[in-house]
Design a protein around this motif. Structure first.
Motif, PDB file in Angstrom:
ATOM      1  N   ALA A   1       2.350  10.752   6.158  1.00  0.00           N
ATOM      2  CA  ALA A   1       1.118  10.471   6.354  1.00  0.00           C
ATOM      3  C   ALA A   1       0.588   9.181   6.094  1.00  0.00           C
ATOM      4  O   ALA A   1      -0.390   8.381   6.589  1.00  0.00           O
ATOM      5  N   ALA A   2       1.244   8.557   4.893  1.00  0.00           N
ATOM      6  CA  ALA A   2       0.894   7.130   4.462  1.00  0.00           C
ATOM      7  C   ALA A   2       1.454   6.307   5.781  1.00  0.00           C
ATOM      8  O   ALA A   2       0.561   5.384   6.110  1.00  0.00           O
ATOM      9  N   LEU A   3       2.219   6.463   6.331  1.00  0.00           N
ATOM     10  CA  LEU A   3       2.674   5.722   7.350  1.00  0.00           C
ATOM     11  C   LEU A   3       1.774   5.657   8.567  1.00  0.00           C
ATOM     12  O   LEU A   3       1.544   4.463   9.012  1.00  0.00           O
ATOM     13  N   ALA A   4       1.506   6.741   8.793  1.00  0.00           N
ATOM     14  CA  ALA A   4       0.357   7.064   9.866  1.00  0.00           C
ATOM     15  C   ALA A   4      -0.911   6.096   9.844  1.00  0.00           C
ATOM     16  O   ALA A   4      -1.299   5.524  10.598  1.00  0.00           O
ATOM     17  N   VAL A   5      -1.337   6.307   8.665  1.00  0.00           N
ATOM     18  CA  VAL A   5      -2.729   5.796   8.436  1.00  0.00           C
ATOM     19  C   VAL A   5      -2.761   4.141   8.278  1.00  0.00           C
ATOM     20  O   VAL A   5      -3.445   3.738   8.733  1.00  0.00           O
ATOM     21  N   LEU A   6      -1.508   3.911   7.713  1.00  0.00           N
ATOM     22  CA  LEU A   6      -1.411   2.153   7.597  1.00  0.00           C
ATOM     23  C   LEU A   6      -1.084   1.631   8.910  1.00  0.00           C
ATOM     24  O   LEU A   6      -1.560   0.613   8.961  1.00  0.00           O
ATOM     25  N   ARG A   7      -0.347   2.462   9.737  1.00  0.00           N
ATOM     26  CA  ARG A   7      -0.269   1.851  11.069  1.00  0.00           C
ATOM     27  C   ARG A   7      -1.395   1.741  11.899  1.00  0.00           C
ATOM     28  O   ARG A   7      -1.684   0.699  12.470  1.00  0.00           O
ATOM     29  N   ARG A   8      -2.415   2.643  11.843  1.00  0.00           N
ATOM     30  CA  ARG A   8      -3.747   2.745  12.409  1.00  0.00           C
ATOM     31  C   ARG A   8      -4.533   1.682  11.651  1.00  0.00           C
ATOM     32  O   ARG A   8      -5.271   0.880  12.514  1.00  0.00           O
ATOM     33  N   LEU A   9      -4.473   1.618  10.617  1.00  0.00           N
ATOM     34  CA  LEU A   9      -5.415   0.543   9.853  1.00  0.00           C
ATOM     35  C   LEU A   9      -4.920  -0.878  10.264  1.00  0.00           C
ATOM     36  O   LEU A   9      -5.748  -1.778  10.670  1.00  0.00           O
ATOM     37  N   GLN A  10      -3.412  -1.146  10.221  1.00  0.00           N
ATOM     38  CA  GLN A  10      -3.126  -2.533  10.598  1.00  0.00           C
ATOM     39  C   GLN A  10      -3.511  -2.879  11.979  1.00  0.00           C
ATOM     40  O   GLN A  10      -4.024  -4.153  12.382  1.00  0.00           O
ATOM     41  N   ALA A  11      -3.803  -1.730  12.961  1.00  0.00           N
ATOM     42  CA  ALA A  11      -4.045  -2.266  14.321  1.00  0.00           C
ATOM     43  C   ALA A  11      -5.477  -2.569  14.435  1.00  0.00           C
ATOM     44  O   ALA A  11      -5.826  -2.961  15.241  1.00  0.00           O
TER      45      ALA A  11
END
Length: 429
Positions: free
Chosen positions: A60-70
């Motif tokens: 979940a952390a990886l998923a939201v940080l990827r979306r945030l970075q974009a």
């Protein structure tokens, strides 16, 4: 031609009971971007047990940080801070590999281990009780081999370790229910009498302090700068209090999430294990409070979001129900009167569903009032107003019921997300 310098931003990552959220803020505290995802409900192998696979948090952390970075709009992340649910604990090896499921904040199966802790811990220690991290540590130790080094880490500790690729660190706030002494800033000597071997306790740091840079491989996966720092974290309710704006003595914050958590800024630490009161250190001030097992989790057992909205419209918030409920999702209470055997009281049920809902909302408000009364009796300043966070803060009828029961102004905090509070820690308060 001079290249433009990317403006700085700071990231807060919040691991809650039902989801994961990340928020990025700029130097002025404005939100630049956010992302979120849901988490599966914890497993319940027995009535008093609630556990979760920590790998779910990491994905979940990886998923939201990827979306945030974009969606950072060319801002450059300088630091990240993680908050997680208080007293959610797992055991892992020195490389961070989880060796047990994580026992959730309200897991209450470690009754015999809590008795062992009570024989050694001071009466006012927040580490007492079956829901505290320390009893869970002893319970989990019995489930694993003892011929290797083991680390005891909380939710925020473990996620922060995964981000850095280095494990063994915690913070003053998460360490509290594991036995850490935030006044002396050390692990107390009485812990040695519990013979925790081979488990290694984490090193506790001030919330928001720099623990080092992000792991280069993780940074590459997420598209984040390799020089971004990862900070010591905090608990979700502390992060929510910071997000709401709690800074001065008398500032009070009620978090209306799955559970009911109260925080009140005090100039002195308050500890009273008999009533579930403890204090988290933030610099030279204290966030005193406690967390009840009552809260939104009870509402979820009976109503959908649509039903809550529809039925709330029919509630008269100025009219007491006379139902005298004590809403709990299951037996067991932590604060304001700890009782692992306390049973929910949700009868009689009126024929009309909106009256049943009103009784539950009113019952939670009475627990909130009792909580603040207990804090004041222990020496905390009287609340000036109540700032509200969490999903329940959006229910205006509930806010009016609470204002009537509490006899204080109730306001919805302008910043509602624990992830925002974690981001302010990353930036530096």
């Amino acid at each position: 031609m001079t290249a433009s310098i990317a403006p700085d931003c700071w990231i807060g990552l919040d691991l809650g009971t039902s989801g994961c959220r990340a928020i990025a803020i700029d130097a002025d505290g404005s939100t630049i971007a956010s992302a979120s995802t849901s988490l599966p409900a914890p497993e319940s192998p027995s009535p008093d047990a609630l556990q979760q696979d920590p790998e779910l948090w990491w994905q979940a952390a990886l998923a939201v940080l990827r979306r945030l970075q974009a969606n950072l709009d060319d801002h450059c992340p300088r630091a990240l801070c993680v908050d997680g649910t208080s007293a959610t604990l797992l055991l892992c090896d020195s490389e961070g590999r989880a060796l047990t499921p994580a026992l959730m904040y309200n897991d209450a199966r470690a009754l015999s281990q809590a008795e062992q802790v009570a024989e050694q811990a001071p009466e006012d220690s927040p580490a007492r009780g079956p829901s505290a991290s320390l009893a869970k540590l002893l319970y989990l130790r019995a489930q694993v081999r003892r011929d290797q080094a083991l680390l005891a880490l909380h939710q925020a500790d473990w996620i922060g370790g995964r981000l850095r690729g280095r494990f063994g660190d915690s913070d003053w706030n998460n360490g509290l229910k594991l036995g850490f002494d935030p006044e002396q800033l050390r692990w107390p000597s009485w812990l040695g009498r519990l013979n925790l071997s081979p488990i290694q306790l984490p090193q506790c740091h001030p919330p928001g302090s720099d623990l080092g840079s992000i792991d280069p491989e993780v940074a590459a996966i997420l598209g984040l700068p390799a020089e971004m720092r990862v900070c010591a974290g905090t608990t979700d309710s502390n992060a929510a209090a910071l997000a709401a704006g709690a800074r001065e003595p008398g500032d009070a914050v009620t978090s209306l999430g799955s559970t009911l958590a109260l925080k009140l800024i005090s100039e002195c630490a308050l500890q009273d294990a008999r009533s579930g009161v403890y204090s988290h250190r933030m610099g030279d001030r204290w966030l005193a409070g406690g967390a009840s097992n009552s809260g939104g989790a009870v509402l979820r057992q009976y109503f959908s979001d649509a039903e809550l909205a529809r039925l709330s419209e029919r509630i008269d918030p100025d009219r007491p129900t006379g139902l005298h409920y004590y809403p709990l999702p299951r037996p067991g209470e932590r604060f304001p009167t700890p009782d692992p055997q306390r049973t929910p009281r949700l009868t009689p049920r009126p024929a009309e569903d909106h009256l049943f809902l009103a009784g539950i909302l009113e019952g939670i408000a009475h627990i909130e009032r009792e909580g603040y009364q207990r804090l004041c009796a222990l020496g905390a300043p009287r609340p000036k107003r109540i700032l509200s966070t969490g999903g329940g803060a959006r229910n205006e009828k509930w806010n009016r019921i609470r204002a009537r029961v509490l006899g204080l102004p109730v306001e919805t905090a302008s910043q509602q997300e624990a992830a925002y509070g974690a981001a302010t820690l990353a930036r530096g308060l």
